[in-house]
Write a protein that holds these residues in place. Structure first.
Motif, PDB file in Angstrom:
ATOM      1  N   ILE A 102      86.525  41.263   2.425  1.00  0.00           N
ATOM      2  CA  ILE A 102      86.794  40.117   1.904  1.00  0.00           C
ATOM      3  C   ILE A 102      88.280  39.723   2.144  1.00  0.00           C
ATOM      4  O   ILE A 102      88.783  38.784   2.791  1.00  0.00           O
ATOM      5  CB  ILE A 102      86.665  39.909   0.429  1.00  0.00           C
ATOM      6  CG1 ILE A 102      85.340  39.661   0.006  1.00  0.00           C
ATOM      7  CG2 ILE A 102      87.447  38.697  -0.292  1.00  0.00           C
ATOM      8  CD1 ILE A 102      84.984  39.977  -1.481  1.00  0.00           C
ATOM      9  N   ILE A 103      89.172  40.644   2.087  1.00  0.00           N
ATOM     10  CA  ILE A 103      90.316  40.499   2.676  1.00  0.00           C
ATOM     11  C   ILE A 103      90.700  40.180   4.094  1.00  0.00           C
ATOM     12  O   ILE A 103      91.421  39.386   4.346  1.00  0.00           O
ATOM     13  CB  ILE A 103      91.177  42.045   2.295  1.00  0.00           C
ATOM     14  CG1 ILE A 103      91.264  42.044   0.620  1.00  0.00           C
ATOM     15  CG2 ILE A 103      92.470  42.015   2.739  1.00  0.00           C
ATOM     16  CD1 ILE A 103      91.741  43.612   0.326  1.00  0.00           C
ATOM     17  N   LEU A 104      89.978  40.936   4.954  1.00  0.00           N
ATOM     18  CA  LEU A 104      90.062  40.722   6.301  1.00  0.00           C
ATOM     19  C   LEU A 104      89.458  39.283   6.730  1.00  0.00           C
ATOM     20  O   LEU A 104      90.245  38.855   7.776  1.00  0.00           O
ATOM     21  CB  LEU A 104      89.296  41.911   7.271  1.00  0.00           C
ATOM     22  CG  LEU A 104      89.791  43.197   7.157  1.00  0.00           C
ATOM     23  CD1 LEU A 104      88.817  44.239   7.644  1.00  0.00           C
ATOM     24  CD2 LEU A 104      91.238  43.056   7.719  1.00  0.00           C
ATOM     25  N   ASN A 105      88.635  38.955   6.022  1.00  0.00           N
ATOM     26  CA  ASN A 105      88.063  37.704   6.496  1.00  0.00           C
ATOM     27  C   ASN A 105      88.785  36.467   6.096  1.00  0.00           C
ATOM     28  O   ASN A 105      89.143  35.544   6.637  1.00  0.00           O
ATOM     29  CB  ASN A 105      86.525  37.240   5.706  1.00  0.00           C
ATOM     30  CG  ASN A 105      85.570  38.031   6.790  1.00  0.00           C
ATOM     31  OD1 ASN A 105      85.497  38.106   7.709  1.00  0.00           O
ATOM     32  ND2 ASN A 105      84.411  38.675   5.883  1.00  0.00           N
ATOM     33  N   THR A 106      89.522  36.820   4.996  1.00  0.00           N
ATOM     34  CA  THR A 106      90.510  35.783   4.258  1.00  0.00           C
ATOM     35  C   THR A 106      91.747  35.829   5.234  1.00  0.00           C
ATOM     36  O   THR A 106      92.305  34.633   5.379  1.00  0.00           O
ATOM     37  CB  THR A 106      91.312  36.241   2.896  1.00  0.00           C
ATOM     38  OG1 THR A 106      90.081  36.099   1.903  1.00  0.00           O
ATOM     39  CG2 THR A 106      91.999  35.338   2.343  1.00  0.00           C
ATOM     40  N   LEU A 107      92.062  36.833   5.682  1.00  0.00           N
ATOM     41  CA  LEU A 107      93.482  36.870   6.588  1.00  0.00           C
ATOM     42  C   LEU A 107      92.846  36.202   7.705  1.00  0.00           C
ATOM     43  O   LEU A 107      93.821  35.624   8.495  1.00  0.00           O
ATOM     44  CB  LEU A 107      93.623  38.532   6.673  1.00  0.00           C
ATOM     45  CG  LEU A 107      94.608  38.974   5.782  1.00  0.00           C
ATOM     46  CD1 LEU A 107      94.791  40.484   5.906  1.00  0.00           C
ATOM     47  CD2 LEU A 107      95.737  38.429   5.536  1.00  0.00           C
ATOM     48  N   LEU A 108      91.734  36.559   8.470  1.00  0.00           N
ATOM     49  CA  LEU A 108      91.549  35.815   9.466  1.00  0.00           C
ATOM     50  C   LEU A 108      91.252  34.338   9.577  1.00  0.00           C
ATOM     51  O   LEU A 108      91.960  33.561  10.556  1.00  0.00           O
ATOM     52  CB  LEU A 108      89.822  36.277  10.094  1.00  0.00           C
ATOM     53  CG  LEU A 108      89.297  35.669  11.254  1.00  0.00           C
ATOM     54  CD1 LEU A 108      90.207  36.117  12.479  1.00  0.00           C
ATOM     55  CD2 LEU A 108      88.040  36.198  11.336  1.00  0.00           C
ATOM     56  N   THR A 109      90.838  33.833   8.264  1.00  0.00           N
ATOM     57  CA  THR A 109      90.698  32.355   8.318  1.00  0.00           C
ATOM     58  C   THR A 109      92.076  31.826   8.140  1.00  0.00           C
ATOM     59  O   THR A 109      92.449  30.648   8.613  1.00  0.00           O
ATOM     60  CB  THR A 109      89.907  31.878   7.199  1.00  0.00           C
ATOM     61  OG1 THR A 109      90.164  32.602   5.899  1.00  0.00           O
ATOM     62  CG2 THR A 109      88.278  32.203   7.363  1.00  0.00           C
ATOM     63  N   ILE A 110      93.081  32.467   7.375  1.00  0.00           N
ATOM     64  CA  ILE A 110      94.437  31.983   7.174  1.00  0.00           C
ATOM     65  C   ILE A 110      95.103  31.724   8.516  1.00  0.00           C
ATOM     66  O   ILE A 110      95.912  30.836   8.782  1.00  0.00           O
ATOM     67  CB  ILE A 110      95.123  32.811   6.311  1.00  0.00           C
ATOM     68  CG1 ILE A 110      94.681  32.613   4.761  1.00  0.00           C
ATOM     69  CG2 ILE A 110      96.629  32.510   6.357  1.00  0.00           C
ATOM     70  CD1 ILE A 110      95.266  33.646   3.679  1.00  0.00           C
TER      71      ILE A 110
ATOM     72  N   PHE B 157      79.406  26.953  -2.925  1.00  0.00           N
ATOM     73  CA  PHE B 157      78.326  27.208  -2.205  1.00  0.00           C
ATOM     74  C   PHE B 157      78.984  28.234  -0.941  1.00  0.00           C
ATOM     75  O   PHE B 157      80.183  28.099  -0.675  1.00  0.00           O
ATOM     76  CB  PHE B 157      77.941  26.110  -1.434  1.00  0.00           C
ATOM     77  CG  PHE B 157      76.945  26.367  -0.063  1.00  0.00           C
ATOM     78  CD1 PHE B 157      75.492  26.875  -0.503  1.00  0.00           C
ATOM     79  CD2 PHE B 157      77.260  26.222   1.141  1.00  0.00           C
ATOM     80  CE1 PHE B 157      74.819  27.325   0.212  1.00  0.00           C
ATOM     81  CE2 PHE B 157      76.555  26.473   2.217  1.00  0.00           C
ATOM     82  CZ  PHE B 157      75.000  26.931   1.858  1.00  0.00           C
ATOM     83  N   HIS B 158      78.268  29.294  -0.620  1.00  0.00           N
ATOM     84  CA  HIS B 158      78.741  30.228   0.085  1.00  0.00           C
ATOM     85  C   HIS B 158      77.708  30.268   1.413  1.00  0.00           C
ATOM     86  O   HIS B 158      76.526  30.009   1.312  1.00  0.00           O
ATOM     87  CB  HIS B 158      78.648  31.687  -0.454  1.00  0.00           C
ATOM     88  CG  HIS B 158      79.920  31.818  -1.407  1.00  0.00           C
ATOM     89  ND1 HIS B 158      81.123  32.460  -1.018  1.00  0.00           N
ATOM     90  CD2 HIS B 158      80.208  31.569  -2.661  1.00  0.00           C
ATOM     91  CE1 HIS B 158      81.806  32.620  -2.033  1.00  0.00           C
ATOM     92  NE2 HIS B 158      81.354  31.844  -3.102  1.00  0.00           N
ATOM     93  N   LEU B 159      78.249  30.556   2.631  1.00  0.00           N
ATOM     94  CA  LEU B 159      77.346  30.692   3.934  1.00  0.00           C
ATOM     95  C   LEU B 159      76.935  32.236   3.932  1.00  0.00           C
ATOM     96  O   LEU B 159      77.300  32.995   3.278  1.00  0.00           O
ATOM     97  CB  LEU B 159      78.077  30.167   4.981  1.00  0.00           C
ATOM     98  CG  LEU B 159      78.692  28.767   4.915  1.00  0.00           C
ATOM     99  CD1 LEU B 159      79.658  28.611   6.217  1.00  0.00           C
ATOM    100  CD2 LEU B 159      77.690  27.766   5.187  1.00  0.00           C
ATOM    101  N   LYS B 160      75.641  32.004   4.487  1.00  0.00           N
ATOM    102  CA  LYS B 160      75.231  33.457   4.659  1.00  0.00           C
ATOM    103  C   LYS B 160      75.742  34.468   5.340  1.00  0.00           C
ATOM    104  O   LYS B 160      75.704  35.678   5.043  1.00  0.00           O
ATOM    105  CB  LYS B 160      73.779  33.383   5.457  1.00  0.00           C
ATOM    106  CG  LYS B 160      72.736  32.590   4.526  1.00  0.00           C
ATOM    107  CD  LYS B 160      71.380  32.659   5.319  1.00  0.00           C
ATOM    108  CE  LYS B 160      70.237  32.362   4.069  1.00  0.00           C
ATOM    109  NZ  LYS B 160      69.306  33.536   3.550  1.00  0.00           N
ATOM    110  N   THR B 161      76.685  34.267   6.354  1.00  0.00           N
ATOM    111  CA  THR B 161      77.438  35.036   7.356  1.00  0.00           C
ATOM    112  C   THR B 161      78.809  35.098   7.115  1.00  0.00           C
ATOM    113  O   THR B 161      79.332  33.854   7.052  1.00  0.00           O
ATOM    114  CB  THR B 161      76.952  35.387   8.483  1.00  0.00           C
ATOM    115  OG1 THR B 161      77.395  34.235   9.235  1.00  0.00           O
ATOM    116  CG2 THR B 161      75.344  35.408   8.798  1.00  0.00           C
ATOM    117  N   ALA B 162      79.588  35.939   7.097  1.00  0.00           N
ATOM    118  CA  ALA B 162      80.927  36.070   7.348  1.00  0.00           C
ATOM    119  C   ALA B 162      81.413  35.126   8.393  1.00  0.00           C
ATOM    120  O   ALA B 162      82.552  34.456   8.262  1.00  0.00           O
ATOM    121  CB  ALA B 162      81.677  37.525   7.256  1.00  0.00           C
ATOM    122  N   ALA B 163      80.887  35.486   9.663  1.00  0.00           N
ATOM    123  CA  ALA B 163      81.381  34.559  10.787  1.00  0.00           C
ATOM    124  C   ALA B 163      81.223  33.224  10.452  1.00  0.00           C
ATOM    125  O   ALA B 163      82.005  32.428  10.983  1.00  0.00           O
ATOM    126  CB  ALA B 163      80.463  35.073  12.045  1.00  0.00           C
ATOM    127  N   ALA B 164      80.070  32.594   9.906  1.00  0.00           N
ATOM    128  CA  ALA B 164      79.947  31.151   9.923  1.00  0.00           C
ATOM    129  C   ALA B 164      80.824  30.732   8.877  1.00  0.00           C
ATOM    130  O   ALA B 164      81.651  29.851   8.775  1.00  0.00           O
ATOM    131  CB  ALA B 164      78.581  31.079   9.025  1.00  0.00           C
TER     132      ALA B 164
END
Length: 149
Positions: free
Chosen positions: A7-15, A48-55
């Motif tokens: 969660i932390i890494l995906n948030t940092l990536l999107t930011i 709503f949440h998407l199925k994959t972190a990449a999406a």
């Protein structure tokens, strides 16, 4: 622990990706405001949440960069999108993810926080904030037969 780290890494990536693209398109401040407002409302209202972190990463980045870059809403149109977001939050928020495990007793406070956040833009009058709230509010509607991405 791995779930929390993801969660932390995906948030940092999107930011990082959103702000880098915002800077590249000379729209850094609007992208930052959009990302912040979208995220804070999402914390309160769920959605709503998407199925994959990449999406999720790709869609979140596009959502935070494109609207403030491409659309400038003013006057009556801004009032209408604020009102639409307000009524969607009134009807459907919060709509947390099943993994959130938020106790039901917190739902009234989350709904109130969501409504207050959206309602504040009637006074602020920001196109960027209005767009962020509109996009986020559309994710809390429990659509039937929703596309699984």
């Amino acid at each position: 622990m791995q779930y929390a780290l993801n969660i932390i890494l995906n948030t940092l990536l999107t930011i990082t990706a959103s702000l880098a693209l915002g800077w590249l398109f000379n729209n850094f401040t609007q992208t930052l405001i959009f990302y912040f407002c979208f995220s804070v409302l999402r914390l309160c209202s769920g959605g709503f949440h998407l199925k994959t972190a990449a999406a999720c990463n790709v869609v979140t980045t596009l959502i935070c960069v494109a609207p403030p870059l491409l659309i400038n809403i003013t006057g009556t149109s801004l009032w209408i999108i604020n009102a639409l977001s307000f009524f969607i939050m009134l009807l459907f928020a919060p709509n947390p993810d099943k993994n959130a495990q938020i106790p039901f007793r917190y739902y009234p406070g989350l709904k109130l926080a969501s409504i207050v956040l959206v309602g504040l833009n009637f006074f602020i009058g920001s196109s960027v904030i209005g767009l962020a709230y509109l996009v986020q509010s559309l994710t809390v509607i429990p659509w039937k037969g929703r596309l699984k991405v």
